[in-house]
Design an enzyme around this catalytic site. Structure first.
Site, PDB file in Angstrom:
ATOM      1  N   THR A 138      31.724  18.144  39.027  1.00  0.00           N
ATOM      2  CA  THR A 138      31.955  18.621  40.513  1.00  0.00           C
ATOM      3  C   THR A 138      31.331  17.436  41.442  1.00  0.00           C
ATOM      4  OG1 THR A 138      31.120  19.994  42.083  1.00  0.00           O
ATOM      5  CG2 THR A 138      29.613  19.623  40.343  1.00  0.00           C
ATOM      6  N   THR A 139      31.375  17.286  42.588  1.00  0.00           N
ATOM      7  CA  THR A 139      30.701  16.436  43.418  1.00  0.00           C
ATOM      8  C   THR A 139      29.310  16.101  43.027  1.00  0.00           C
ATOM      9  OG1 THR A 139      32.186  17.218  45.166  1.00  0.00           O
ATOM     10  CG2 THR A 139      30.882  15.399  45.824  1.00  0.00           C
ATOM     11  N   GLY A 193      25.525  24.073  45.149  1.00  0.00           N
ATOM     12  CA  GLY A 193      24.674  24.522  44.139  1.00  0.00           C
ATOM     13  C   GLY A 193      23.902  25.672  44.784  1.00  0.00           C
ATOM     14  N   ARG A 230      41.373  17.370  45.230  1.00  0.00           N
ATOM     15  CA  ARG A 230      40.938  16.285  44.608  1.00  0.00           C
ATOM     16  C   ARG A 230      42.238  15.543  44.117  1.00  0.00           C
ATOM     17  NH1 ARG A 230      35.561  17.135  42.186  1.00  0.00           N
ATOM     18  NH2 ARG A 230      35.744  15.155  41.209  1.00  0.00           N
ATOM     19  N   GLU A 265      38.071  19.338  52.326  1.00  0.00           N
ATOM     20  CA  GLU A 265      37.290  18.167  51.368  1.00  0.00           C
ATOM     21  C   GLU A 265      37.968  17.353  50.710  1.00  0.00           C
ATOM     22  OE1 GLU A 265      34.493  20.110  48.859  1.00  0.00           O
ATOM     23  OE2 GLU A 265      33.417  21.144  50.335  1.00  0.00           O
ATOM     24  N   HIS A 311      38.521  21.713  48.260  1.00  0.00           N
ATOM     25  CA  HIS A 311      38.593  20.340  48.134  1.00  0.00           C
ATOM     26  C   HIS A 311      39.939  19.992  47.229  1.00  0.00           C
ATOM     27  CE1 HIS A 311      36.044  16.840  45.899  1.00  0.00           C
ATOM     28  NE2 HIS A 311      36.935  16.434  46.679  1.00  0.00           N
ATOM     29  N   ARG A 348      43.078  19.093  40.386  1.00  0.00           N
ATOM     30  CA  ARG A 348      42.532  20.010  39.062  1.00  0.00           C
ATOM     31  C   ARG A 348      42.523  21.368  39.443  1.00  0.00           C
ATOM     32  NH1 ARG A 348      36.313  18.031  38.499  1.00  0.00           N
ATOM     33  NH2 ARG A 348      37.210  15.913  38.185  1.00  0.00           N
ATOM     34  N   HIS A 349      42.246  21.724  40.641  1.00  0.00           N
ATOM     35  CA  HIS A 349      42.203  23.213  41.203  1.00  0.00           C
ATOM     36  C   HIS A 349      43.140  23.260  42.280  1.00  0.00           C
ATOM     37  CE1 HIS A 349      38.982  21.402  43.254  1.00  0.00           C
ATOM     38  NE2 HIS A 349      38.226  21.688  42.414  1.00  0.00           N
ATOM     39  N   ASP A 388      37.600  26.822  45.654  1.00  0.00           N
ATOM     40  CA  ASP A 388      38.296  25.953  44.736  1.00  0.00           C
ATOM     41  C   ASP A 388      38.419  26.641  43.385  1.00  0.00           C
ATOM     42  OD1 ASP A 388      38.368  23.970  46.517  1.00  0.00           O
ATOM     43  OD2 ASP A 388      36.564  22.651  45.794  1.00  0.00           O
ATOM     44  N   HIS A 389      37.314  27.437  43.125  1.00  0.00           N
ATOM     45  CA  HIS A 389      37.343  27.905  41.570  1.00  0.00           C
ATOM     46  C   HIS A 389      38.272  29.230  41.274  1.00  0.00           C
ATOM     47  CE1 HIS A 389      34.838  24.576  40.380  1.00  0.00           C
ATOM     48  NE2 HIS A 389      33.868  25.125  41.168  1.00  0.00           N
ATOM     49  N   ARG A 444      45.540  28.601  33.173  1.00  0.00           N
ATOM     50  CA  ARG A 444      46.836  29.376  32.699  1.00  0.00           C
ATOM     51  C   ARG A 444      48.264  29.178  33.395  1.00  0.00           C
ATOM     52  NH1 ARG A 444      46.237  33.933  29.520  1.00  0.00           N
ATOM     53  NH2 ARG A 444      44.583  33.905  28.426  1.00  0.00           N
ATOM     54  N   HIS A 479      30.859  28.138  43.906  1.00  0.00           N
ATOM     55  CA  HIS A 479      30.726  28.414  42.584  1.00  0.00           C
ATOM     56  C   HIS A 479      30.041  29.795  42.379  1.00  0.00           C
ATOM     57  CE1 HIS A 479      29.044  28.177  38.264  1.00  0.00           C
ATOM     58  NE2 HIS A 479      30.450  27.763  38.214  1.00  0.00           N
TER      59      HIS A 479
HETATM   60  N1  PXP Z   1      30.197  21.360  49.929  1.00  0.00           N
HETATM   61  C1  PXP Z   1      31.052  20.040  49.220  1.00  0.00           C
HETATM   62  C2  PXP Z   1      31.146  18.991  50.167  1.00  0.00           C
HETATM   63  C3  PXP Z   1      31.441  20.297  48.001  1.00  0.00           C
HETATM   64  O1  PXP Z   1      31.875  19.217  47.346  1.00  0.00           O
HETATM   65  C4  PXP Z   1      31.280  21.483  47.317  1.00  0.00           C
HETATM   66  C5  PXP Z   1      31.720  21.543  45.564  1.00  0.00           C
HETATM   67  O2  PXP Z   1      33.251  21.303  46.146  1.00  0.00           O
HETATM   68  C6  PXP Z   1      30.573  22.646  47.808  1.00  0.00           C
HETATM   69  C7  PXP Z   1      30.205  22.373  49.271  1.00  0.00           C
HETATM   70  C8  PXP Z   1      30.312  23.782  47.205  1.00  0.00           C
HETATM   71  O3  PXP Z   1      29.455  23.733  45.931  1.00  0.00           O
HETATM   72  P1  PXP Z   1      29.288  24.808  45.155  1.00  0.00           P
HETATM   73  O4  PXP Z   1      30.577  25.214  44.563  1.00  0.00           O
HETATM   74  O5  PXP Z   1      28.381  24.337  44.242  1.00  0.00           O
HETATM   75  O6  PXP Z   1      28.763  25.876  45.864  1.00  0.00           O
END
Ligand code: PXP
Length: 246
Positions: free
Chosen positions: A102-103, A199, A47, A72, A45, A51-52, A11-12, A20, A221
Protein backbone atom coordinates in the site's frame (compact mmCIF):
# COMPACT_ATOMS: atom_id res chain seq x y z
CA UNK A 1 -15.28 25.16 11.29
CA UNK A 2 -17.70 22.68 9.67
CA UNK A 3 -17.94 18.95 10.31
CA UNK A 4 -15.01 16.82 9.22
CA UNK A 5 -15.81 15.07 5.93
CA UNK A 6 -15.37 11.34 5.49
CA UNK A 7 -13.99 10.01 2.21
CA UNK A 8 -14.43 6.25 2.02
CA UNK A 9 -11.68 4.55 0.06
CA UNK A 10 -13.29 1.57 -1.71
CA UNK A 11 -10.14 0.16 -3.37
CA UNK A 12 -10.43 -3.05 -1.39
CA UNK A 13 -13.96 -3.69 -2.61
CA UNK A 14 -12.30 -3.92 -6.01
CA UNK A 15 -9.44 -5.99 -4.54
CA UNK A 16 -11.95 -8.69 -3.54
CA UNK A 17 -13.45 -8.62 -7.02
CA UNK A 18 -10.08 -8.75 -8.77
CA UNK A 19 -8.78 -11.81 -6.86
CA UNK A 20 -11.49 -13.82 -8.65
CA UNK A 21 -12.13 -11.54 -11.65
CA UNK A 22 -15.79 -11.81 -10.66
CA UNK A 23 -18.64 -9.37 -11.33
CA UNK A 24 -19.12 -8.79 -7.60
CA UNK A 25 -18.79 -6.96 -5.27
CA UNK A 26 -20.13 -4.14 -7.42
CA UNK A 27 -18.25 -0.91 -6.93
CA UNK A 28 -21.25 1.34 -7.64
CA UNK A 29 -23.42 -0.59 -5.19
CA UNK A 30 -20.63 -0.12 -2.64
CA UNK A 31 -20.73 3.62 -3.35
CA UNK A 32 -24.50 3.75 -2.75
CA UNK A 33 -24.09 1.94 0.58
CA UNK A 34 -21.32 4.35 1.62
CA UNK A 35 -23.63 7.22 0.76
CA UNK A 36 -26.41 5.71 2.85
CA UNK A 37 -23.97 5.36 5.74
CA UNK A 38 -23.14 9.08 5.54
CA UNK A 39 -19.94 9.14 3.47
CA UNK A 40 -19.18 12.55 2.01
CA UNK A 41 -17.06 11.31 -0.86
CA UNK A 42 -15.62 8.23 -2.47
CA UNK A 43 -11.86 7.90 -2.75
CA UNK A 44 -10.24 5.52 -5.20
CA UNK A 45 -6.61 4.91 -6.09
CA UNK A 46 -6.14 4.04 -9.74
CA UNK A 47 -2.72 2.43 -9.55
CA UNK A 48 -0.59 2.16 -12.66
CA UNK A 49 -0.66 -1.65 -12.31
CA UNK A 50 -4.52 -1.56 -11.94
CA UNK A 51 -4.29 -4.12 -9.14
CA UNK A 52 -7.71 -3.13 -7.78
CA UNK A 53 -9.53 -0.13 -9.28
CA UNK A 54 -9.86 -0.23 -13.09
CA UNK A 55 -10.54 2.57 -15.58
CA UNK A 56 -14.06 1.22 -16.04
CA UNK A 57 -14.72 1.63 -12.30
CA UNK A 58 -13.93 5.33 -12.60
CA UNK A 59 -16.23 5.62 -15.64
CA UNK A 60 -19.09 4.03 -13.72
CA UNK A 61 -18.56 5.87 -10.43
CA UNK A 62 -18.37 9.22 -12.18
CA UNK A 63 -21.40 8.45 -14.35
CA UNK A 64 -23.53 7.61 -11.31
CA UNK A 65 -22.81 11.14 -10.03
CA UNK A 66 -23.89 10.28 -6.49
CA UNK A 67 -20.90 11.32 -4.39
CA UNK A 68 -17.87 13.46 -5.20
CA UNK A 69 -14.93 11.35 -6.38
CA UNK A 70 -11.44 11.91 -5.04
CA UNK A 71 -8.96 10.23 -7.37
CA UNK A 72 -5.64 9.20 -5.85
CA UNK A 73 -2.98 8.90 -8.53
CA UNK A 74 0.72 8.97 -9.28
CA UNK A 75 2.06 12.19 -10.77
CA UNK A 76 2.80 10.83 -14.26
CA UNK A 77 1.73 12.07 -17.68
CA UNK A 78 -0.59 9.13 -18.45
CA UNK A 79 -2.54 9.63 -15.21
CA UNK A 80 -2.76 13.41 -15.64
CA UNK A 81 -4.26 12.77 -19.09
CA UNK A 82 -6.91 10.49 -17.57
CA UNK A 83 -7.70 13.03 -14.85
CA UNK A 84 -8.15 15.70 -17.53
CA UNK A 85 -10.72 13.48 -19.27
CA UNK A 86 -12.54 12.43 -16.11
CA UNK A 87 -12.40 15.72 -14.19
CA UNK A 88 -13.05 14.16 -10.77
CA UNK A 89 -14.07 16.39 -7.85
CA UNK A 90 -10.48 16.27 -6.61
CA UNK A 91 -7.18 14.55 -7.17
CA UNK A 92 -4.74 13.47 -4.48
CA UNK A 93 -1.20 12.98 -5.71
CA UNK A 94 0.46 9.97 -4.13
CA UNK A 95 3.84 8.29 -4.60
CA UNK A 96 3.63 4.85 -6.17
CA UNK A 97 5.99 1.92 -6.12
CA UNK A 98 4.89 -1.29 -7.81
CA UNK A 99 6.28 -3.63 -5.18
CA UNK A 100 4.60 -1.87 -2.23
CA UNK A 101 1.57 -3.42 -0.55
CA UNK A 102 0.00 0.00 0.00
CA UNK A 103 1.15 3.63 -0.15
CA UNK A 104 4.10 3.53 2.21
CA UNK A 105 5.22 7.15 2.47
CA UNK A 106 4.20 10.64 1.55
CA UNK A 107 5.05 12.21 -1.80
CA UNK A 108 8.24 14.27 -2.01
CA UNK A 109 6.96 17.44 -3.65
CA UNK A 110 10.41 18.28 -4.99
CA UNK A 111 9.58 15.65 -7.66
CA UNK A 112 6.39 17.52 -8.58
CA UNK A 113 8.20 20.85 -8.58
CA UNK A 114 10.43 19.57 -11.42
CA UNK A 115 7.35 19.10 -13.65
CA UNK A 116 5.51 22.33 -12.96
CA UNK A 117 3.88 22.51 -16.41
CA UNK A 118 2.28 19.09 -15.91
CA UNK A 119 1.10 20.15 -12.45
CA UNK A 120 -0.53 23.27 -13.93
CA UNK A 121 -2.41 21.14 -16.50
CA UNK A 122 -3.81 19.06 -13.65
CA UNK A 123 -4.59 22.07 -11.48
CA UNK A 124 -6.61 23.58 -14.36
CA UNK A 125 -9.00 20.61 -14.43
CA UNK A 126 -9.64 19.91 -10.73
CA UNK A 127 -8.70 20.56 -7.11
CA UNK A 128 -5.31 19.07 -6.29
CA UNK A 129 -4.09 17.77 -2.94
CA UNK A 130 -0.76 16.23 -2.08
CA UNK A 131 -0.38 13.19 0.15
CA UNK A 132 2.68 14.11 2.20
CA UNK A 133 4.44 13.19 5.40
CA UNK A 134 3.66 15.64 8.23
CA UNK A 135 6.68 17.80 7.48
CA UNK A 136 6.38 21.63 7.49
CA UNK A 137 8.90 21.82 4.60
CA UNK A 138 6.63 19.70 2.40
CA UNK A 139 3.65 21.82 3.49
CA UNK A 140 5.46 24.94 2.32
CA UNK A 141 6.28 23.26 -1.03
CA UNK A 142 2.59 22.35 -1.44
CA UNK A 143 1.67 26.00 -0.95
CA UNK A 144 4.37 27.24 -3.34
CA UNK A 145 3.24 24.78 -6.02
CA UNK A 146 -0.38 25.93 -5.79
CA UNK A 147 -1.98 22.85 -4.20
CA UNK A 148 -5.46 23.33 -2.72
CA UNK A 149 -4.56 21.24 0.27
CA UNK A 150 -2.55 18.46 1.80
CA UNK A 151 -3.39 15.03 3.11
CA UNK A 152 -1.08 13.94 5.91
CA UNK A 153 0.15 10.36 5.85
CA UNK A 154 -1.05 8.89 9.15
CA UNK A 155 0.52 5.44 8.60
CA UNK A 156 3.35 6.03 11.12
CA UNK A 157 0.81 7.44 13.62
CA UNK A 158 -1.36 4.32 13.26
CA UNK A 159 1.65 2.01 13.75
CA UNK A 160 2.72 4.00 16.82
CA UNK A 161 -0.85 3.80 18.13
CA UNK A 162 -0.80 -0.02 17.80
CA UNK A 163 2.55 -0.20 19.59
CA UNK A 164 1.28 2.01 22.41
CA UNK A 165 -1.84 -0.20 22.75
CA UNK A 166 0.43 -3.20 23.21
CA UNK A 167 2.29 -1.25 25.89
CA UNK A 168 5.46 -1.21 23.79
CA UNK A 169 6.26 2.43 23.17
CA UNK A 170 4.26 5.49 24.20
CA UNK A 171 6.91 8.02 23.18
CA UNK A 172 6.65 7.15 19.45
CA UNK A 173 2.92 7.92 19.52
CA UNK A 174 3.57 11.24 21.24
CA UNK A 175 6.22 12.08 18.63
CA UNK A 176 3.95 11.21 15.67
CA UNK A 177 1.12 13.30 17.13
CA UNK A 178 3.46 16.24 17.64
CA UNK A 179 4.58 16.01 14.00
CA UNK A 180 0.98 15.96 12.80
CA UNK A 181 0.06 18.95 14.98
CA UNK A 182 3.07 20.99 13.84
CA UNK A 183 2.41 20.24 10.17
CA UNK A 184 -1.32 20.93 10.35
CA UNK A 185 -0.73 24.21 12.23
CA UNK A 186 1.53 25.25 9.34
CA UNK A 187 -0.91 24.08 6.63
CA UNK A 188 -3.79 25.90 8.31
CA UNK A 189 -1.67 29.05 8.66
CA UNK A 190 -0.92 28.89 4.92
CA UNK A 191 -4.65 28.44 4.20
CA UNK A 192 -4.26 24.95 2.77
CA UNK A 193 -7.03 22.40 3.28
CA UNK A 194 -5.95 19.87 5.90
CA UNK A 195 -6.76 16.20 5.41
CA UNK A 196 -5.41 12.97 6.82
CA UNK A 197 -5.48 9.31 5.92
CA UNK A 198 -3.90 5.88 6.04
CA UNK A 199 -4.24 3.19 8.65
CA UNK A 200 -7.12 4.97 10.41
CA UNK A 201 -9.55 2.97 12.54
CA UNK A 202 -12.40 3.64 14.95
CA UNK A 203 -9.81 3.36 17.75
CA UNK A 204 -7.19 5.80 16.48
CA UNK A 205 -9.38 8.44 14.72
CA UNK A 206 -10.41 10.27 17.95
CA UNK A 207 -6.76 11.15 18.64
CA UNK A 208 -6.61 13.15 15.40
CA UNK A 209 -9.78 15.17 15.59
CA UNK A 210 -8.10 18.15 17.28
CA UNK A 211 -5.64 18.73 14.38
CA UNK A 212 -5.88 22.39 13.40
CA UNK A 213 -8.05 22.95 10.33
CA UNK A 214 -8.71 19.23 9.80
CA UNK A 215 -11.48 19.05 7.19
CA UNK A 216 -11.38 15.49 5.83
CA UNK A 217 -10.32 11.94 6.63
CA UNK A 218 -9.89 9.28 3.94
CA UNK A 219 -10.36 5.79 5.30
CA UNK A 220 -10.46 2.48 3.44
CA UNK A 221 -9.02 -0.77 4.76
CA UNK A 222 -10.51 -0.59 8.26
CA UNK A 223 -14.00 0.28 6.97
CA UNK A 224 -14.02 -2.51 4.36
CA UNK A 225 -12.76 -5.01 6.98
CA UNK A 226 -15.34 -3.85 9.50
CA UNK A 227 -18.05 -4.22 6.84
CA UNK A 228 -17.13 -7.91 6.56
CA UNK A 229 -17.55 -8.41 10.28
CA UNK A 230 -20.80 -6.44 10.45
CA UNK A 231 -22.24 -8.16 7.36
CA UNK A 232 -21.01 -11.78 7.50
CA UNK A 233 -23.90 -13.04 9.63
CA UNK A 234 -26.50 -11.64 7.18
CA UNK A 235 -24.64 -13.06 4.18
CA UNK A 236 -24.57 -16.55 5.71
CA UNK A 237 -28.26 -16.29 6.63
CA UNK A 238 -29.09 -15.25 3.06
CA UNK A 239 -27.30 -18.33 1.67
CA UNK A 240 -29.04 -20.66 4.16
CA UNK A 241 -32.39 -19.18 3.12
CA UNK A 242 -31.64 -19.88 -0.55
CA UNK A 243 -30.59 -23.45 0.33
CA UNK A 244 -33.68 -24.21 2.36
CA UNK A 245 -36.07 -22.69 -0.20
CA UNK A 246 -34.68 -24.63 -3.17
N1 PXP B 1 -5.25 8.22 1.72
C1 PXP B 1 -4.32 7.87 0.80
C2 PXP B 1 -3.61 8.95 0.06
C3 PXP B 1 -4.06 6.51 0.51
O1 PXP B 1 -3.13 6.20 -0.42
C4 PXP B 1 -4.81 5.52 1.18
C5 PXP B 1 -4.58 4.08 0.84
O2 PXP B 1 -4.91 3.86 -0.49
C6 PXP B 1 -5.77 5.94 2.12
C7 PXP B 1 -5.95 7.28 2.39
C8 PXP B 1 -6.60 4.95 2.88
O3 PXP B 1 -5.76 4.17 3.71
P1 PXP B 1 -6.39 2.93 4.48
O4 PXP B 1 -6.85 1.95 3.45
O5 PXP B 1 -5.25 2.42 5.29
O6 PXP B 1 -7.52 3.45 5.31
Amino acid sequence: MGAIRLGVNIDHVATLREVRKSRYPDIVEAMFLCERGGADQITVHLREDCRHIQDEDLDRLLLSGRLPINLEMAFVEAMVKKAKDWKPFSVTLVPERREEMTTESGLDLKVVQKKEALFKQLRQCTRVHAFIDPDPKQVKLAKDLGCDGVEFHTGPYSHAFEDALRGRNDSALKRELEKLHRASDEADRLKLEVKAGHGLTIQNVPGLLSLKGLSELNIGHAIVCRALILGLESAVREMKTVMSNS
